[in-house]
Design a protein around this motif. Structure first.
Motif, PDB file in Angstrom:
ATOM      1  N   GLN A  55       2.948 -40.879  39.965  1.00 31.99           N
ATOM      2  CA  GLN A  55       4.261 -41.529  40.024  1.00 31.99           C
ATOM      3  C   GLN A  55       5.415 -40.627  39.628  1.00 31.99           C
ATOM      4  N   CYS A  56       5.126 -39.492  38.971  1.00 30.60           N
ATOM      5  CA  CYS A  56       6.193 -38.552  38.609  1.00 30.60           C
ATOM      6  C   CYS A  56       6.383 -37.459  39.655  1.00 30.60           C
ATOM      7  N   LEU A  57       5.513 -37.438  40.662  1.00 30.02           N
ATOM      8  CA  LEU A  57       5.553 -36.371  41.670  1.00 30.02           C
ATOM      9  C   LEU A  57       6.863 -36.420  42.449  1.00 30.02           C
ATOM     10  N   GLU A  58       7.553 -35.272  42.505  1.00 28.67           N
ATOM     11  CA  GLU A  58       8.836 -35.177  43.198  1.00 28.67           C
ATOM     12  C   GLU A  58       8.758 -34.354  44.476  1.00 28.67           C
ATOM     13  N   GLU A  59       7.873 -33.372  44.518  1.00 32.08           N
ATOM     14  CA  GLU A  59       7.739 -32.518  45.700  1.00 32.08           C
ATOM     15  C   GLU A  59       6.267 -32.380  46.065  1.00 32.08           C
ATOM     16  N   LEU A  60       5.963 -32.627  47.345  1.00 34.88           N
ATOM     17  CA  LEU A  60       4.590 -32.534  47.839  1.00 34.88           C
ATOM     18  C   LEU A  60       4.587 -31.743  49.136  1.00 34.88           C
ATOM     19  N   SER A  61       3.869 -30.620  49.143  1.00 34.79           N
ATOM     20  CA  SER A  61       3.768 -29.802  50.347  1.00 34.79           C
ATOM     21  C   SER A  61       2.319 -29.756  50.800  1.00 34.79           C
ATOM     22  N   LEU A  62       2.077 -30.286  51.997  1.00 35.69           N
ATOM     23  CA  LEU A  62       0.750 -30.307  52.598  1.00 35.69           C
ATOM     24  C   LEU A  62       0.796 -29.683  53.991  1.00 35.69           C
ATOM     25  N   ALA A  63       1.752 -28.803  54.207  1.00 38.85           N
ATOM     26  CA  ALA A  63       1.944 -28.185  55.519  1.00 38.85           C
ATOM     27  C   ALA A  63       0.752 -27.325  55.912  1.00 38.85           C
ATOM     28  N   TYR A  64       0.490 -27.289  57.220  1.00 41.03           N
ATOM     29  CA  TYR A  64      -0.542 -26.429  57.812  1.00 41.03           C
ATOM     30  C   TYR A  64      -1.954 -26.779  57.344  1.00 41.03           C
ATOM     31  N   SER A  99       0.369 -25.012  42.017  1.00 36.95           N
ATOM     32  CA  SER A  99       0.391 -24.393  43.338  1.00 36.95           C
ATOM     33  C   SER A  99      -1.006 -23.951  43.728  1.00 36.95           C
ATOM     34  N   LEU A 100      -1.447 -24.459  44.870  1.00 41.99           N
ATOM     35  CA  LEU A 100      -2.721 -24.077  45.479  1.00 41.99           C
ATOM     36  C   LEU A 100      -2.483 -23.520  46.878  1.00 41.99           C
ATOM     37  N   ALA A 101      -1.249 -23.138  47.145  1.00 46.62           N
ATOM     38  CA  ALA A 101      -0.866 -22.700  48.483  1.00 46.62           C
ATOM     39  C   ALA A 101      -1.733 -21.540  48.951  1.00 46.62           C
ATOM     40  N   TYR A 102      -2.153 -21.625  50.217  1.00 52.34           N
ATOM     41  CA  TYR A 102      -2.930 -20.571  50.871  1.00 52.34           C
ATOM     42  C   TYR A 102      -4.245 -20.252  50.137  1.00 52.34           C
ATOM     43  N   CYS A 103      -4.804 -21.253  49.471  1.00 56.02           N
ATOM     44  CA  CYS A 103      -6.185 -21.121  48.975  1.00 56.02           C
ATOM     45  C   CYS A 103      -7.082 -21.496  50.152  1.00 56.02           C
ATOM     46  N   LYS A 104      -7.354 -20.555  51.000  1.00 52.31           N
ATOM     47  CA  LYS A 104      -7.962 -20.827  52.301  1.00 52.31           C
ATOM     48  C   LYS A 104      -9.449 -21.153  52.234  1.00 52.31           C
ATOM     49  N   ASP A 105     -10.045 -21.023  51.050  1.00 50.72           N
ATOM     50  CA  ASP A 105     -11.451 -21.392  50.874  1.00 50.72           C
ATOM     51  C   ASP A 105     -11.606 -22.741  50.178  1.00 50.72           C
ATOM     52  N   LYS A 112      -0.407 -37.134  35.078  1.00 47.10           N
ATOM     53  CA  LYS A 112       0.719 -38.071  35.116  1.00 47.10           C
ATOM     54  C   LYS A 112       2.078 -37.398  34.959  1.00 47.10           C
ATOM     55  N   SER A 113       2.103 -36.140  34.508  1.00 50.30           N
ATOM     56  CA  SER A 113       3.375 -35.420  34.355  1.00 50.30           C
ATOM     57  C   SER A 113       3.697 -34.536  35.555  1.00 50.30           C
ATOM     58  N   LEU A 114       2.769 -34.454  36.523  1.00 51.02           N
ATOM     59  CA  LEU A 114       2.932 -33.535  37.654  1.00 51.02           C
ATOM     60  C   LEU A 114       4.148 -33.893  38.499  1.00 51.02           C
ATOM     61  N   LYS A 115       5.014 -32.895  38.715  1.00 53.24           N
ATOM     62  CA  LYS A 115       6.220 -33.088  39.515  1.00 53.24           C
ATOM     63  C   LYS A 115       6.150 -32.362  40.860  1.00 53.24           C
ATOM     64  N   ILE A 116       5.441 -31.236  40.905  1.00 51.46           N
ATOM     65  CA  ILE A 116       5.364 -30.442  42.137  1.00 51.46           C
ATOM     66  C   ILE A 116       3.907 -30.109  42.421  1.00 51.46           C
ATOM     67  N   LEU A 117       3.446 -30.477  43.627  1.00 49.74           N
ATOM     68  CA  LEU A 117       2.102 -30.130  44.089  1.00 49.74           C
ATOM     69  C   LEU A 117       2.243 -29.422  45.430  1.00 49.74           C
ATOM     70  N   ASP A 118       1.834 -28.164  45.463  1.00 51.58           N
ATOM     71  CA  ASP A 118       1.945 -27.355  46.676  1.00 51.58           C
ATOM     72  C   ASP A 118       0.551 -26.959  47.126  1.00 51.58           C
ATOM     73  N   ALA A 119       0.103 -27.530  48.231  1.00 53.19           N
ATOM     74  CA  ALA A 119      -1.214 -27.207  48.789  1.00 53.19           C
ATOM     75  C   ALA A 119      -1.092 -26.745  50.229  1.00 53.19           C
ATOM     76  N   HIS A 120       0.092 -26.260  50.617  1.00 52.74           N
ATOM     77  CA  HIS A 120       0.268 -25.879  52.016  1.00 52.74           C
ATOM     78  C   HIS A 120      -0.560 -24.640  52.339  1.00 52.74           C
ATOM     79  N   GLY A 121      -1.048 -24.596  53.581  1.00 55.21           N
ATOM     80  CA  GLY A 121      -1.821 -23.456  54.030  1.00 55.21           C
ATOM     81  C   GLY A 121      -3.275 -23.458  53.595  1.00 55.21           C
ATOM     82  N   SER A 129      -2.877 -18.297  46.844  1.00 60.00           N
ATOM     83  CA  SER A 129      -3.538 -17.175  47.527  1.00 60.00           C
ATOM     84  C   SER A 129      -4.704 -16.597  46.729  1.00 60.00           C
ATOM     85  N   THR A 130      -5.437 -17.460  46.049  1.00 58.78           N
ATOM     86  CA  THR A 130      -6.687 -17.033  45.420  1.00 58.78           C
ATOM     87  C   THR A 130      -7.852 -17.442  46.324  1.00 58.78           C
TER      88      THR A 130
END
Length: 268
Positions: free
Chosen positions: A103-112, A61-67, A79-88, A41-42
């Motif tokens: 290859q280490c990514l465990e959770e990926l959110s690209l919703a909305y 987390s980049l969630a709700y970075c609407k710009d 290469k160590s990234l496990k969670i990437l959140d870009a939803h919204g 939300s930045t």
């Protein structure tokens, strides 16, 4: 002194800094211990390619970075990234074509988000994929037997399934435990046939679709919850939930008055 010179920093939270439009350049060797970066939300419009220097980063987390319009290709150097959140991120136009290198990514959110999709092959550690309200194409899910083989949770509620048979190519998801395809405008005969091959599936969510007959699904012992209506129920065996306002459909042969129906089931 720049914040990037804090060599021992492990967590940096900037979420809800609504006027923050950019993140500083990161020199190679700086912030080398950071594990968590929260820019939720930045007002960030783009990420510098120098973010690829954060070799120890596990959570972004980049969630709700609407710009935010695009993600740098250097993101795939994390290469160590496990969670990437870009939803919204509603203005996001593209994702890196090399996203599958994480290859280490465990959770990926690209919703909305609505953007051009890369191939996700290579995400061998991915356990959770959130694609709610996205324009999903067949190539996102289709692959060989090792494609997304660790995936346990696939959320696709309110999706625009742009290719009619997209859900008939998920049989290779052998670890899948939760499949949510609610409100996807599925009509008669469009429940994916390949659900029968998901031997690990425990929860299936089908609320808000437009079929009157459940067909071609072979019930597996592991399927502990199948939600077809608005209500929710968890318990042993198979559960079918009926819309509160629609009554009991004609295709259910065991119909009685009251709050429950009792019937004997074969032991097998």
């Amino acid at each position: 002194m720049s914040i990037c010179s804090l060599r021992s920093l492990k967590t940096l939270k900037l979420n809800n800094c609504s006027k923050l439009k950019s993140f500083p350049e990161i020199q190679d060797g700086y912030m080398e211990n950071i594990r968590e970066l929260d820019l939720n939300s930045t007002a960030i419009e783009e990420l510098s390619s120098s973010i690829g220097h954060l070799k120890a980063l596990e959570y972004l987390s980049l969630a709700y970075c609407k710009d935010l319009v695009s993600l740098p290709d250097s993101l795939c150097n994390l290469k160590s990234l496990k969670i990437l959140d870009a939803h919204g991120c509603s203005q996001l136009e593209k994702l890196s074509k090399d996203l599958g290198q994480l290859q280490c990514l465990e959770e990926l959110s690209l919703a909305y988000i609505s953007c051009e999709w890369p191939c996700l092959s290579g995400l061998c550690s991915l356990r959770s994929l959130d694609l709610k309200k996205c324009n999903v194409t067949q190539g996102v899910l289709q692959g060989n037997n090792n494609y997304l083989s660790s995936l346990e949770v696939l959320m696709m509620e309110n999706c625009s399934l742009l290719e009619g048979e997209i859900l008939n190519h998920i049989f290779h998801l052998s670890s899948l435990k939760i499949l949510a395809i609610s409100n996807c405008n599925l009509k008669e005969g469009e429940i994916p046939i390949d659900v029968r091959y998901l031997s690990s599936l425990e929860e299936l969510y089908l609320e808000g679709n437009h079929f009157s007959i459940i067909q071609d699904i072979e019930c597996r012992r592991n399927l502990g919850e199948a939600c077809v209506g608005i209500s929710n129920y968890s318990g042993e065996g198979i559960c079918i939930v009926i819309l509160r306002s629609g009554g009991i459909p004609e295709w259910i042969s065991m119909q009685e008055m009251g709050i429950e129906i009792k019937m004997e089931l074969a032991k097998n």
